[in-house]
Design an enzyme around this catalytic site. Sequence first.
Site, PDB file in Angstrom:
ATOM      1  N   GLU A 157       0.857  -1.193   0.000  1.00  0.00           N
ATOM      2  CA  GLU A 157       0.000   0.000   0.000  1.00  0.00           C
ATOM      3  C   GLU A 157       0.890   1.238   0.000  1.00  0.00           C
ATOM      4  O   GLU A 157       1.988   1.232   0.573  1.00  0.00           O
ATOM      5  CB  GLU A 157      -0.898   0.001   1.249  1.00  0.00           C
ATOM      6  CG  GLU A 157      -1.724   1.286   1.378  1.00  0.00           C
ATOM      7  CD  GLU A 157      -2.856   1.222   2.385  1.00  0.00           C
ATOM      8  OE1 GLU A 157      -2.930   0.242   3.161  1.00  0.00           O
ATOM      9  OE2 GLU A 157      -3.683   2.161   2.388  1.00  0.00           O
ATOM     10  N   GLN A 162       1.344  -5.957   5.718  1.00  0.00           N
ATOM     11  CA  GLN A 162       1.687  -5.645   4.346  1.00  0.00           C
ATOM     12  C   GLN A 162       3.007  -6.329   4.025  1.00  0.00           C
ATOM     13  O   GLN A 162       3.389  -7.215   4.773  1.00  0.00           O
ATOM     14  CB  GLN A 162       1.741  -4.140   4.177  1.00  0.00           C
ATOM     15  CG  GLN A 162       0.369  -3.491   4.479  1.00  0.00           C
ATOM     16  CD  GLN A 162       0.288  -2.003   4.185  1.00  0.00           C
ATOM     17  OE1 GLN A 162       1.204  -1.395   3.663  1.00  0.00           O
ATOM     18  NE2 GLN A 162      -0.843  -1.386   4.541  1.00  0.00           N
ATOM     19  N   ASN A 201     -12.107  -0.548  -1.233  1.00  0.00           N
ATOM     20  CA  ASN A 201     -11.507  -1.097  -0.013  1.00  0.00           C
ATOM     21  C   ASN A 201     -12.321  -0.697   1.200  1.00  0.00           C
ATOM     22  O   ASN A 201     -12.640   0.489   1.375  1.00  0.00           O
ATOM     23  CB  ASN A 201     -10.081  -0.556   0.154  1.00  0.00           C
ATOM     24  CG  ASN A 201      -9.430  -1.004   1.447  1.00  0.00           C
ATOM     25  OD1 ASN A 201      -9.082  -2.178   1.590  1.00  0.00           O
ATOM     26  ND2 ASN A 201      -9.274  -0.100   2.401  1.00  0.00           N
ATOM     27  N   GLU A 202     -12.690  -1.657   2.021  1.00  0.00           N
ATOM     28  CA  GLU A 202     -13.344  -1.419   3.320  1.00  0.00           C
ATOM     29  C   GLU A 202     -14.400  -0.313   3.241  1.00  0.00           C
ATOM     30  O   GLU A 202     -14.391   0.632   4.046  1.00  0.00           O
ATOM     31  CB  GLU A 202     -12.290  -1.091   4.388  1.00  0.00           C
ATOM     32  CG  GLU A 202     -11.369  -2.254   4.669  1.00  0.00           C
ATOM     33  CD  GLU A 202     -10.452  -2.053   5.885  1.00  0.00           C
ATOM     34  OE1 GLU A 202     -10.387  -0.938   6.422  1.00  0.00           O
ATOM     35  OE2 GLU A 202      -9.805  -3.036   6.288  1.00  0.00           O
ATOM     36  N   ASN A 259      -6.788   1.788   2.529  1.00  0.00           N
ATOM     37  CA  ASN A 259      -7.514   3.051   2.649  1.00  0.00           C
ATOM     38  C   ASN A 259      -6.998   4.084   1.656  1.00  0.00           C
ATOM     39  O   ASN A 259      -7.737   4.969   1.230  1.00  0.00           O
ATOM     40  CB  ASN A 259      -7.378   3.592   4.083  1.00  0.00           C
ATOM     41  CG  ASN A 259      -8.029   2.678   5.109  1.00  0.00           C
ATOM     42  OD1 ASN A 259      -8.813   1.800   4.768  1.00  0.00           O
ATOM     43  ND2 ASN A 259      -7.708   2.879   6.375  1.00  0.00           N
ATOM     44  N   GLU A 261      -6.557  -8.931   3.602  1.00  0.00           N
ATOM     45  CA  GLU A 261      -5.717  -8.271   4.618  1.00  0.00           C
ATOM     46  C   GLU A 261      -5.806  -9.101   5.898  1.00  0.00           C
ATOM     47  O   GLU A 261      -6.899  -9.277   6.449  1.00  0.00           O
ATOM     48  CB  GLU A 261      -6.192  -6.848   4.933  1.00  0.00           C
ATOM     49  CG  GLU A 261      -5.830  -5.840   3.878  1.00  0.00           C
ATOM     50  CD  GLU A 261      -6.196  -4.414   4.255  1.00  0.00           C
ATOM     51  OE1 GLU A 261      -6.104  -4.067   5.461  1.00  0.00           O
ATOM     52  OE2 GLU A 261      -6.582  -3.657   3.352  1.00  0.00           O
ATOM     53  N   TYR A 270      -7.136  -8.231  11.755  1.00  0.00           N
ATOM     54  CA  TYR A 270      -5.846  -8.022  12.421  1.00  0.00           C
ATOM     55  C   TYR A 270      -5.986  -8.474  13.865  1.00  0.00           C
ATOM     56  O   TYR A 270      -7.004  -8.210  14.504  1.00  0.00           O
ATOM     57  CB  TYR A 270      -5.452  -6.542  12.358  1.00  0.00           C
ATOM     58  CG  TYR A 270      -5.163  -6.075  10.947  1.00  0.00           C
ATOM     59  CD1 TYR A 270      -3.963  -6.403  10.324  1.00  0.00           C
ATOM     60  CD2 TYR A 270      -6.095  -5.336  10.227  1.00  0.00           C
ATOM     61  CE1 TYR A 270      -3.690  -5.987   9.026  1.00  0.00           C
ATOM     62  CE2 TYR A 270      -5.834  -4.914   8.929  1.00  0.00           C
ATOM     63  CZ  TYR A 270      -4.626  -5.244   8.334  1.00  0.00           C
ATOM     64  OH  TYR A 270      -4.352  -4.842   7.047  1.00  0.00           O
TER      65      TYR A 270
HETATM   66  O1  AHR Z   1      -3.177  -2.409   6.209  1.00  0.00           O
HETATM   67  C1  AHR Z   1      -3.423  -1.186   6.865  1.00  0.00           C
HETATM   68  C2  AHR Z   1      -4.859  -0.685   6.681  1.00  0.00           C
HETATM   69  O2  AHR Z   1      -5.728  -1.535   7.385  1.00  0.00           O
HETATM   70  C3  AHR Z   1      -5.424  -0.685   5.280  1.00  0.00           C
HETATM   71  O3  AHR Z   1      -5.135   0.468   4.574  1.00  0.00           O
HETATM   72  C4  AHR Z   1      -6.889  -0.783   5.509  1.00  0.00           C
HETATM   73  O4  AHR Z   1      -7.562  -1.411   4.444  1.00  0.00           O
HETATM   74  C5  AHR Z   1      -7.002  -1.541   6.820  1.00  0.00           C
HETATM   75  O5  AHR Z   1      -7.894  -0.944   7.685  1.00  0.00           O
END
Ligand code: AHR
Length: 505
Positions: A28, A350, A173-174, A73, A293, A245
Amino acid sequence: MPHTARFTVDPDFVIGEVDPRLYGTFVEHMGRCVYTGIYDPAHPTADAAGFRGDVAELVRELGTPLVRYPGGNFVSGYHWEDGVGPVADRPRRLDLAWRSVETNHVGTNEFLTWARGLDLEPMMAVNLGTRGIDAARALVEYCNHPGGTAWSDLRIKHGVAEPHAVKLWCLGNEMDGPWQTGHKTAVEYGRLAAEAGKAMHQVDPSIELVACGSSNSGMPTFGTWEREVLEQAYDEVDYLSLHAYYEEFDGDRASFLASGAQMDAYISDLVSTADHVRAVKRAKKRIWLSFDEWNVWYAQRFPGERNLETAEAPRLIEDTYSLTDAVVVGSLLITLLRHADRVAVACLAQLVNVIAPIRTEPGGASWRQTIFHPFALTARHARGRVLRTTARAPLVDTARHGEVAALDHVVTYDEESGGLTVLAVNRDPREPLLLEASLRGLPDGYRVVEHLLLSDDDHDAANTAAEPDRVVPRPVSGTSVAGGVLTAWLPPVSWSVVRLVRGAG
Ligand code: AHR
């Protein structure tokens, strides 16, 4: 009596084929992932295009076959046209997602050329936050159309004669997240995804599309969001995205080590949701999942986007990973593999510096974080078919996930060579575990080629620039097959790969 976990291996019981795209990663335009991460023209190993040779070597060693780009994002405010053409003419923009200055020195052509050079399949995302159908179909035309149209001829004028042939595309994305620039309701997003997808398919019918699922399974709209989006966009899309995450809360290590239980439930819930919409629509097609992700991220330490200083390539979420984090990452990979019948794509988020397996210093060193090791070894050895195995194992009591089996494991079988790979995690924070795997579904003559173990007396040990190999996998002796049973010792908080083949060594 030792704590013992037992399962039986039978190659007739197959969950699914391992799609190598499960070992994807993510680049990213955030922090130092691109600038001073993969790209650093001042670095002594930089190539003519400014990309770091030392990082390229580590990416090769990591064994990732696919990279998602350019966000995240970031993509929700990105004008892809800013990142093509002569570099001197490209604008400096304020990136609203990470409050950073984007120089646009790296854009679509630089990234795709770098990725192809490393045999990485690109997974591109289009901006459905501040932009929409027109910018999305123009980008597909720019990337994939052979020539003779305005956008494809512009690519050729920019020095790229052959189409990039990008097959996999994320529709935003999201988009369920209130923090997202251009955040939408499920119906608004679902309609836009369907129409943008339709136009993108009109440009190139061969592409595959990923619709945004929830940003995480804790979102208030989780489940409803996916249903409503698929009700709008089912026919146009191939995959639904998942993001997650994991981190340790309040020193609760047992729950953290059992994070795979949450990922497991998340995947199962979305398989059900996608299949519910399929049933209602009487659709033949099944939607696959793209876990594009996932990682350990100490998000509690992140001050939030609004509190960031505006700078070029700031140091953002450069988490240093411990042995425990690596064991959790190994366990999350095991979970993804166990869902190989429905998860086709997954991206560790990432790739460099930003919550990443590879760290760099600008103009300086690069090194492997602890999480690099289970990822690289899994990507290399867990190939072929995922076998269905059920373990009888002691239980660990966790505050967040209830009772979970101390053993987390998966077995893959390569039909051509007959090779078996056993990935095993002991999630018990204190007790060692004896693993006994019966090979009674296989012919005689299997032997252990190697057992590599990631473990340390200090569960918080980490790799740093000064000590890059503090935590590395080490070979274990004594792991063997006798009487058709594989036996291995798994220390508490450890990750293992055991490889077996048939025949004399
Ligand atoms: O990977 C970091 C961020 O986490 C990304 O930009 C977003 O898609 C997620 O919230």
